[in-house]
Write an enzyme that holds these catalytic residues in place. Structure first.
Site, mmCIF file in Angstrom:
data_model
loop_
_atom_site.group_PDB
_atom_site.id
_atom_site.type_symbol
_atom_site.label_atom_id
_atom_site.label_comp_id
_atom_site.label_asym_id
_atom_site.label_seq_id
_atom_site.Cartn_x
_atom_site.Cartn_y
_atom_site.Cartn_z
ATOM 1 N N ARG A 171 18.937 20.036 39.707
ATOM 2 C CA ARG A 171 18.385 21.368 39.428
ATOM 3 C C ARG A 171 19.440 22.444 39.687
ATOM 4 O O ARG A 171 19.379 23.524 39.123
ATOM 5 C CB ARG A 171 17.163 21.644 40.329
ATOM 6 C CG ARG A 171 15.936 20.843 40.006
ATOM 7 C CD ARG A 171 14.879 21.002 41.098
ATOM 8 N NE ARG A 171 14.449 22.376 41.307
ATOM 9 C CZ ARG A 171 13.504 22.987 40.601
ATOM 10 N NH1 ARG A 171 12.889 22.354 39.622
ATOM 11 N NH2 ARG A 171 13.165 24.231 40.865
ATOM 12 N N ARG A 175 29.643 24.474 39.458
ATOM 13 C CA ARG A 175 30.581 25.012 38.452
ATOM 14 C C ARG A 175 31.888 25.459 39.090
ATOM 15 O O ARG A 175 31.921 25.822 40.266
ATOM 16 C CB ARG A 175 29.917 26.142 37.651
ATOM 17 C CG ARG A 175 29.338 27.268 38.441
ATOM 18 C CD ARG A 175 28.896 28.407 37.507
ATOM 19 N NE ARG A 175 27.509 28.351 37.103
ATOM 20 C CZ ARG A 175 26.509 28.988 37.718
ATOM 21 N NH1 ARG A 175 26.755 29.706 38.798
ATOM 22 N NH2 ARG A 175 25.269 28.901 37.264
ATOM 23 N N ARG A 248 4.398 17.853 48.899
ATOM 24 C CA ARG A 248 4.903 18.609 50.038
ATOM 25 C C ARG A 248 4.176 19.942 50.074
ATOM 26 O O ARG A 248 3.877 20.542 49.039
ATOM 27 C CB ARG A 248 6.410 18.871 49.915
ATOM 28 C CG ARG A 248 7.248 17.633 50.062
ATOM 29 C CD ARG A 248 7.146 16.987 51.423
ATOM 30 N NE ARG A 248 7.896 17.711 52.444
ATOM 31 C CZ ARG A 248 7.862 17.362 53.728
ATOM 32 N NH1 ARG A 248 7.100 16.349 54.156
ATOM 33 N NH2 ARG A 248 8.577 18.044 54.613
ATOM 34 N N ARG A 279 14.230 28.102 54.647
ATOM 35 C CA ARG A 279 14.849 29.335 54.164
ATOM 36 C C ARG A 279 14.056 30.551 54.620
ATOM 37 O O ARG A 279 12.891 30.436 55.004
ATOM 38 C CB ARG A 279 15.004 29.330 52.649
ATOM 39 C CG ARG A 279 13.733 29.114 51.880
ATOM 40 C CD ARG A 279 14.027 28.884 50.372
ATOM 41 N NE ARG A 279 12.818 28.443 49.685
ATOM 42 C CZ ARG A 279 12.782 27.919 48.468
ATOM 43 N NH1 ARG A 279 13.890 27.765 47.781
ATOM 44 N NH2 ARG A 279 11.654 27.543 47.921
ATOM 45 N N GLU A 299 10.089 29.741 55.719
ATOM 46 C CA GLU A 299 9.384 28.624 55.079
ATOM 47 C C GLU A 299 9.587 27.347 55.882
ATOM 48 O O GLU A 299 10.725 26.916 56.102
ATOM 49 C CB GLU A 299 9.920 28.404 53.653
ATOM 50 C CG GLU A 299 9.654 29.573 52.739
ATOM 51 C CD GLU A 299 9.976 29.277 51.271
ATOM 52 O OE1 GLU A 299 10.259 28.114 50.921
ATOM 53 O OE2 GLU A 299 9.943 30.236 50.483
ATOM 54 N N TYR A 347 7.451 18.505 38.830
ATOM 55 C CA TYR A 347 8.170 19.592 39.504
ATOM 56 C C TYR A 347 8.592 20.619 38.440
ATOM 57 O O TYR A 347 9.749 20.785 38.121
ATOM 58 C CB TYR A 347 9.387 18.970 40.202
ATOM 59 C CG TYR A 347 10.171 19.842 41.163
ATOM 60 C CD1 TYR A 347 9.822 21.154 41.438
ATOM 61 C CD2 TYR A 347 11.281 19.318 41.808
ATOM 62 C CE1 TYR A 347 10.561 21.908 42.327
ATOM 63 C CE2 TYR A 347 12.029 20.061 42.687
ATOM 64 C CZ TYR A 347 11.677 21.359 42.943
ATOM 65 O OH TYR A 347 12.426 22.111 43.820
ATOM 66 N N ASP A 349 9.184 24.193 36.594
ATOM 67 C CA ASP A 349 9.458 25.616 36.796
ATOM 68 C C ASP A 349 8.473 26.408 35.939
ATOM 69 O O ASP A 349 7.835 25.852 35.045
ATOM 70 C CB ASP A 349 10.895 25.939 36.381
ATOM 71 C CG ASP A 349 11.904 25.409 37.396
ATOM 72 O OD1 ASP A 349 11.546 25.313 38.579
ATOM 73 O OD2 ASP A 349 13.035 25.089 36.996
HETATM 74 N N1 UDP Z 1 19.123 22.034 47.954
HETATM 75 C C1 UDP Z 1 20.028 21.803 48.968
HETATM 76 N N2 UDP Z 1 20.552 22.845 49.663
HETATM 77 C C2 UDP Z 1 20.217 24.117 49.373
HETATM 78 C C3 UDP Z 1 19.312 24.382 48.330
HETATM 79 C C4 UDP Z 1 18.764 23.325 47.644
HETATM 80 O O1 UDP Z 1 20.322 20.647 49.263
HETATM 81 O O2 UDP Z 1 20.734 25.030 50.045
HETATM 82 C C5 UDP Z 1 18.541 20.887 47.255
HETATM 83 C C6 UDP Z 1 17.237 20.421 47.914
HETATM 84 O O3 UDP Z 1 17.157 19.013 47.793
HETATM 85 C C7 UDP Z 1 16.189 21.094 47.077
HETATM 86 C C8 UDP Z 1 16.801 20.985 45.695
HETATM 87 O O4 UDP Z 1 18.196 21.219 45.932
HETATM 88 O O5 UDP Z 1 14.957 20.429 47.167
HETATM 89 C C9 UDP Z 1 16.267 21.951 44.681
HETATM 90 O O6 UDP Z 1 16.436 23.250 45.141
HETATM 91 P P1 UDP Z 1 15.637 24.480 44.509
HETATM 92 O O7 UDP Z 1 16.256 25.725 45.028
HETATM 93 O O8 UDP Z 1 15.561 24.283 43.042
HETATM 94 O O9 UDP Z 1 14.202 24.271 45.181
HETATM 95 P P2 UDP Z 1 12.863 25.160 45.096
HETATM 96 O O10 UDP Z 1 13.299 26.601 44.998
HETATM 97 O O11 UDP Z 1 12.109 24.652 43.897
HETATM 98 O O12 UDP Z 1 12.189 24.852 46.385
#
Ligand code: UDP
Length: 364
Positions: A171, A175, A248, A279, A299, A347, A349
């Site tokens: 996801r 880059r 979850r 976060r 969270e 999952y 978006d």
């Molecule tokens: N992820 C990570 N470190 C980060 C942010 C995301 O390892 O700092 C990984 C983690 O496994 C997460 C996945 O990337 O579940 C997808 O992140 P995303 O931000 O898309 O999650 P969402 O916002 O849907 O919770």
């Protein structure tokens, strides 16, 4: 029957379906067990700040038709998501890009970053990444995996990275440019005035009953509608007859602080396992807010159990196989359409939810 369609759940999937069916002259009733519209994209005004009550939602898409569609219901601002990752006393830019690599290794050019990653990855001999750990290691190498991925992912999913599917980490962009935009999509932003207003607009002129449980309604009025669109958990709908799917959940600790700026960014991830939350969201920064106070949400990820809100499907093999059984069972109920994150156990978006709703309606 009083209605052509009963739509269970006033979230994004349900609202798009309701809007489209109503537009085509169908008689629609929307119900939701909560006392508000908009499902998990619900936003609430706190002293002028739109608070994302069920987790931060940033709209992004490369689907022009979906972008034009959602813009019929709101004007979008120019927000670009650029999260910060905190690991102990170190601070990095996300997604994985030249700013991250430069800070991690003291290098400057894309060639240096690629060489560094290649040097770290070659010795691991990963051919086809089978799980999240192998996928992450082969993309960015062990330094970034250990500091920015492993701890966060294990907190977020409550599982070992080797037991999680590789697609979850894909996801995130990786880059070799100095570009902190978290998404690769063509279009991005936050609806000015919040998501609840978007859903209100979608549902205008449509009958909605809040605080209404599907089961109690059906017990009273079993023949209320010709067809049903159900956006709750598919396993719950079938009384867990094949077993429970795993989800979850998230617990939010939200507080308003008497200061204008707490962390200087909407999203700060805490990637160290020792920090209990994943976060902190500072909601005003999604809208460049200038209020005198600020609202933050920590969270805490946790395993779903009855009584909690389900947020994320755990799309591993075991759950995938179990979901297939429910999907197969659902074929015997042609008058019910399951949709959205919970109905489809995906999952998704937000843009994919809208796309799925529009496509599913074509099939009806
Ligand atoms: N992820 C990570 N470190 C980060 C942010 C995301 O390892 O700092 C990984 C983690 O496994 C997460 C996945 O990337 O579940 C997808 O992140 P995303 O931000 O898309 O999650 P969402 O916002 O849907 O919770």
């Amino acid at each position: 029957m009083a209605y052509d369609f009963l739509i269970v759940g006033a979230g994004l999937y349900g609202a798009v379906c309701a809007h489209e069916l109503n537009r085509r002259g169908k008689k629609v009733l929307v119900i939701d067990k909560r006392d508000h519209l908009a499902g998990n994209i619900y936003t609430e005004d706190v002293h002028g700040i739109q608070v994302h009550r069920y987790g931060a939602h940033i709209f992004h898409t490369s689907d022009k038709e979906v972008w034009e569609y959602i813009n019929r219901f709101a004007e979008f601002n120019q927000y670009v998501n650029s999260p910060i990752a905190v690991y102990r006393d170190e601070l990095y830019n996300l997604p994985f890009n030249m700013n991250t690599f430069s800070k991690m290794w003291g290098i400057r050019t894309p060639q240096e970053a690629q060489d560094k990653i290649r040097e770290q990855v070659t010795s691991l001999h990963i051919e086809n990444p089978k799980n999240l750990e192998e996928q992450a290691l082969s993309l960015v190498g062990p330094d970034i995996y250990e500091k920015l991925i492993k701890g966060y992912t294990e907190k977020q999913w409550g599982r070992d990275c080797r037991d999680l599917p590789a697609f979850i980490i894909r996801r995130l962009p990786c880059r070799f440019t100095y570009d902190n935009n978290y998404f690769n999509d063509r279009y991005q932003g936050i609806p000015i005035g919040g998501y609840t207003a978007v859903v209100e607009k979608m549902l205008s002129g449509i009958e909605v009953r809040l605080g209404t449980e599907y089961r109690s309604l059906m017990a009273q009025e079993p023949d209320i509608a010709e067809r049903i669109i159900y956006t709750g958990c598919i396993d719950e709908y079938y009384d867990y007859m094949y077993g429970t799917l795993q989800y979850r959940s998230v617990r939010f600790e939200t507080e308003e602080l008497p200061i204008p700026n707490y962390q200087g960014n909407a999203v700060v991830n805490y990637t160290d396992r020792a920090v209990p939350y994943t976060r902190i969201i500072e909601h005003k920064h999604f809208e460049f807010g200038k209020q005198e106070t600020t609202v933050i949400s920590r969270e805490y990820s946790q395993e779903w159990k009855p009584g909690l809100e389900p947020y994320y499907p755990v799309n591993d093999e075991k759950n995938g196989a179990l979901y297939e059984k429910y999907a197969e069972r659902a074929k015997a109920d042609p008058n019910i359409l399951f949709g959205g994150r919970l109905g489809k156990y995906r999952y998704y978006d937000m843009d994919k939810v809208i796309r799925a709703a529009l496509d599913d309606l074509q099939k009806i």
